[in-house]
Design an enzyme around this catalytic site. Structure first.
Site, PDB file in Angstrom:
ATOM      1  N   GLU A 133      44.047  38.818  38.921  1.00 61.38           N
ATOM      2  CA  GLU A 133      44.677  39.749  39.859  1.00 61.38           C
ATOM      3  C   GLU A 133      45.524  38.973  40.852  1.00 61.38           C
ATOM      4  O   GLU A 133      45.123  37.909  41.326  1.00 61.38           O
ATOM      5  CB  GLU A 133      43.640  40.574  40.638  1.00 61.38           C
TER       6      GLU A 133
ATOM      7  N   GLU B 244      35.008  40.401  40.285  1.00 57.86           N
ATOM      8  CA  GLU B 244      34.848  40.009  41.688  1.00 57.86           C
ATOM      9  C   GLU B 244      33.417  40.069  42.218  1.00 57.86           C
ATOM     10  O   GLU B 244      33.114  40.816  43.168  1.00 57.86           O
ATOM     11  CB  GLU B 244      35.765  40.865  42.570  1.00 57.86           C
TER      12      GLU B 244
END
Length: 476
Positions: A293, A189
């Protein structure tokens, strides 16, 4: 295992060219601990420092080592496999392998638990993906890169980036011949405000990995929390055996959902549109997508009372409707997450364990103060922070209010992250650590054992959905 997994066009395939759809979960909260997963405030480096001050460095190291040992063992791997799942993403923190005050000196003990879990998974026929979740300096603006700040300094200092590349070369040298490792996820991320530094770093880390290992897949996250590939252009042409990772959380799976999820046509269309936007660049270029995710959070009876079951049924509906979309694309995915203290995990620590009894009142306080950013319920404290939000909204010109990483962080989110999740949590760190004062090694061991599989409960509704989906897809 006779062959490495590879990327072939839009698919992951084995050595015979047969498609392999990776379905699994992330082992969050383990080698990269997180506040909402493990029940502490703020960041991992802060609670490790605080615990060492309270019980001494030797006992502190003992406790965290036993925590890592008990968090995932053979029983966990067997249960995971029994659900029909075949891949676990392994988030880790760079601090296990390198100290900031002794950079580029490899800590061999960092491999102890990572090797152990990779081998346990392999014994059950489970692939693993190595995920650098916390890089030197912090690669994103959130708590889970363990930097203690909302500034992603990784992108401001070349040496942080060079250290991450050095670490990946060390990791790849260690794991290059392990065919049960599906691949490497070099950076979780990223939030690069320039949108170009991340691409330059990916190019460098790709070449560094490929100088040692040409076999394993590389999984690159999109920028801005794995949501944005709009600046990647034609870089995919330079990168070999590479897949691209989105993180596809739906707003309907969280307390901040704009409305109760009922699975209406409009809601499902919004969910699909968000997903398709994230993977748009890959679809334009015929590239392989991995959803690294996703998944809702769940209500807890001690906080949500009689509404708990109804809330969780709605969350399961979100989960099912996301799986419908993923199955249509034969998408590989890794749900977040496998184990925690009761908010999102497939299994979670029993309230009757030593850890949960010890911290019961503190965890309730943490929830009331809404200091964990992930899935925070601000109902009891919003009146405290709303005047500051109103003040900023009134005094800051509209054109200056949308600071990166907007729109993921709106102005109100930024106030919450900086005030509750950074400032207030700093004052809670010592309070958490003080719960352990005077504990013997035997008592610390018993507390760490709370995270063993035998001391955890199973989220049956979630696990049945995942198992039924795996069976249906494997037979289709």
């Amino acid at each position: 295992m006779s062959s490495y997994l590879k990327v072939s066009g839009t698919k992951v395939v084995d050595g015979d060219g047969k498609e392999v759809v990776l379905r699994g979960a992330g082992l969050g909260g383990w080698m990269n601990m997180e506040n909402f997963i493990s029940g502490y405030p703020s960041c991992e480096f802060q609670i490790r420092t605080a615990l060492a001050e309270v019980v001494g460095p030797t006992k502190s190291e003992f406790f965290f080592d036993k925590f890592l040992e008990y968090f995932f063992q053979e029983e966990d791997a067997k249960f995971f496999k029994s659900l029909g799942l075949n891949c676990i993403r392994l988030p880790f923190n760079y601090r296990h392998f390198e100290d900031d005050l002794n950079p580029r000196v490899l800590k061999e003990q960092g491999f102890k638990h990572l090797d152990r879990v990779i081998d346990l998974c392999a014994q059950q026929g489970i692939y693993t993906i190595l995920d650098l979740h916390a890089a030197p300096g912090g690669q994103n603006t959130a708590w889970h890169c363990d930097a203690g700040t909302h500034i992603a300094n990784f992108w401001l200092h070349k040496d942080f980036q060079d250290r991450a590349i050095w670490l990946w070369k060390e990791l790849v040298k260690h794991y290059a011949n392990n065919k049960w490792i599906a691949g490497y996820n070099p950076l979780n991320e990223p939030t690069d405000p320039t949108h170009t530094a991340v691409i330059k770093f990916y190019d460098q880390v790709h070449d560094a990995i490929r100088s040692i290992d040409t076999e394993h897949i590389i999984f690159f996250d999109g920028n801005t929390f794995a949501s944005d590939f709009s600046h990647f252009g034609d870089m995919h042409k330079k990168w070999q055996n590479t897949a691209y990772s989105i993180h596809d959380y739906s707003v309907y799976g969280f307390p901040a959902s704009p409305e109760d999820y009922v699975g209406s046509d409009e809601q499902r269309q919004r969910m699909r549109k968000s997903y398709e936007k994230k993977r748009e660049w890959m679809d334009q270029h015929g590239l392989c997508v991995w959803n690294g995710e996703w998944g809702p959070v769940y209500a807890r009876r001690e906080y949500d009372g009689l509404a708990t079951d109804a809330i969780n049924e709605r969350r399961y509906k979100v989960l099912k409707d996301q799986l419908v979309i993923y199955n249509q694309h034969r998408l590989s995915w890794s749900i977040w997450l496998y184990k925690d203290i009761g908010f999102q995990g497939m299994v979670y620590v029993s309230r009757e364990t030593s850890y949960m009894v010890l911290l019961k009142d503190f965890l309730a306080k943490k929830h009331r103060l809404a200091v964990d950013a992930w899935g925070a319920d601000t109902a009891q404290v919003q009146h405290i922070y709303q005047p500051l939000i109103d003040h900023l909204t009134e005094e800051i010109p509209q054109e200056n209010q949308n600071l990166y990483p907007f729109p993921v962080w709106k102005l109100s989110d930024r106030v919450g992250r900086l005030s509750r999740s950074i400032l207030v949590t700093e004052y809670l760190v010592k309070e958490w650590a003080e719960h352990f004062r005077g504990k013997s090694e035997a008592e610390l061991d018993e507390i760490a054992k709370s995270f063993k599989f035998e001391n955890c409960l199973r989220r049956d509704g979630l696990n049945k959905i995942l198992m039924d989906n795996a069976q249906a897809q494997n037979s289709s």
